[in-house]
Design an enzyme around this catalytic site. Structure first.
Site, short mmCIF file in Angstrom:
data_model
loop_
_atom_site.label_atom_id
_atom_site.label_comp_id
_atom_site.label_asym_id
_atom_site.label_seq_id
_atom_site.Cartn_x
_atom_site.Cartn_y
_atom_site.Cartn_z
N CYS A 89 0.54 -1.47 -0.16
CA CYS A 89 0.10 -0.05 0.13
C CYS A 89 1.46 1.18 0.02
O CYS A 89 1.91 1.46 -1.00
CB CYS A 89 -1.28 0.06 1.08
N HIS A 179 -3.96 -4.48 0.79
CA HIS A 179 -3.16 -4.89 1.66
C HIS A 179 -3.33 -6.30 1.86
O HIS A 179 -4.72 -6.91 1.38
CB HIS A 179 -3.73 -4.47 3.12
N GLU A 181 -1.69 -7.98 4.92
CA GLU A 181 -1.01 -8.42 5.62
C GLU A 181 -2.10 -7.99 7.37
O GLU A 181 -2.12 -8.75 7.88
CB GLU A 181 -0.19 -7.58 6.02
#
Length: 250
Positions: A89, A179, A181
């Site tokens: 990101c 994203h 994570e």
């Protein structure tokens, strides 16, 4: 020998999350530096890879966040030294800016919620992206984007709203706009803190059942991806071949 990964965390509320778990279970040791607190090293000396996470600031907000140039310099140095690098990101935007791309506020507004991105042709022969499904699940939550890729970058994944969703720059530098994570708890915190971004998502996108489902789907895809990144850092997985210079025109 342990594979050492330097993790740059720009903001407290955007931790390495499950990505850190996946990297660790593949045999990596993570050293995390808080970009807004700790000194940023000028190069990745002593590390086998670099991961740069996200944050709510813009990638060029240097006046408000004077440590941003140091992060961009680290990412540029890592790519130049062919140290495997992954920007997530904001980290992907910083990587793009550091290597000659242009970044800015997304002209179509924020992008948020569970989404699908589509692999591009080059992804099918990439050492990290080749084994991903055609349209992997991701979690979007951003205002800024990579508007134009660096001149030497290769587009790996795209979507209709913002086409530069994943790219490779050099042989081992990777940036993703989305994203991979997060946990449902992390995302719920972002929704509370950034309602302007969250409002761009579809109705029900941040319901707990929806977040649980998409994170399970993401784990199926991105956990093996994280393992492949460690293999690349360890030297057990080969990067793409260097580009051959073109022949001069007659």
């Amino acid at each position: 020998m342990t594979t050492r990964i330097l993790v740059v965390q720009p903001e407290e509320t955007v931790p390495v999350g499950t990505l850190g778990d996946w990297l660790s279970e593949a045999g990596a040791a993570l050293d995390t530096v808080r970009a807004d607190v700790d000194d940023i090293p000028p190069a990745a000396d002593g590390y086998d890879a670099v991961v740069c996470l996200g944050g709510g600031m813009g990638p060029l907000d240097d006046e408000q966040h004077p440590w941003l140039p140091a992060v961009r310099a680290l990412l540029a140095a890592s790519v130049a030294a062919e140290v495997p690098t992954l920007g997530v990101c904001l980290g992907g935007q910083l990587l793009g800016a550091a290597t000659g791309g242009t970044v800015g506020r997304g002209r179509s507004g924020p992008e948020a919620g569970p989404k699908l991105v589509s692999k591009k042709d080059a992804a099918w022969t990439d050492p990290l992206f080749a084994d991903l499904p055609l349209m992997p699940d991701v979690l979007e939550f951003h205002r800024d984007v990579v508007e134009h890729l660096p001149a030497e970058a290769t587009l790996l994944a795209s979507s209709p709203m913002y086409p530069n969703q994943a790219f490779r720059v050099g042989r081992v530098g990777y940036g993703v706009q989305f994203h991979i994570e997060t946990t449902p708890e992390i995302v719920a915190g972002w929704v509370d803190r950034s309602p302007d971004v969250a409002s761009a998502a579809e109705t029900g996108a941040f319901d707990r059942d929806t977040l649980d489902r998409v994170h399970a789907d993401m784990a199926d895809t991105w956990r093996p991806f994280a393992h492949r990144f460690v293999e690349l850092a360890r030297g057990d997985r080969q990067p793409v071949e260097p580009r051959r210079p073109g022949l001069p025109l007659a």
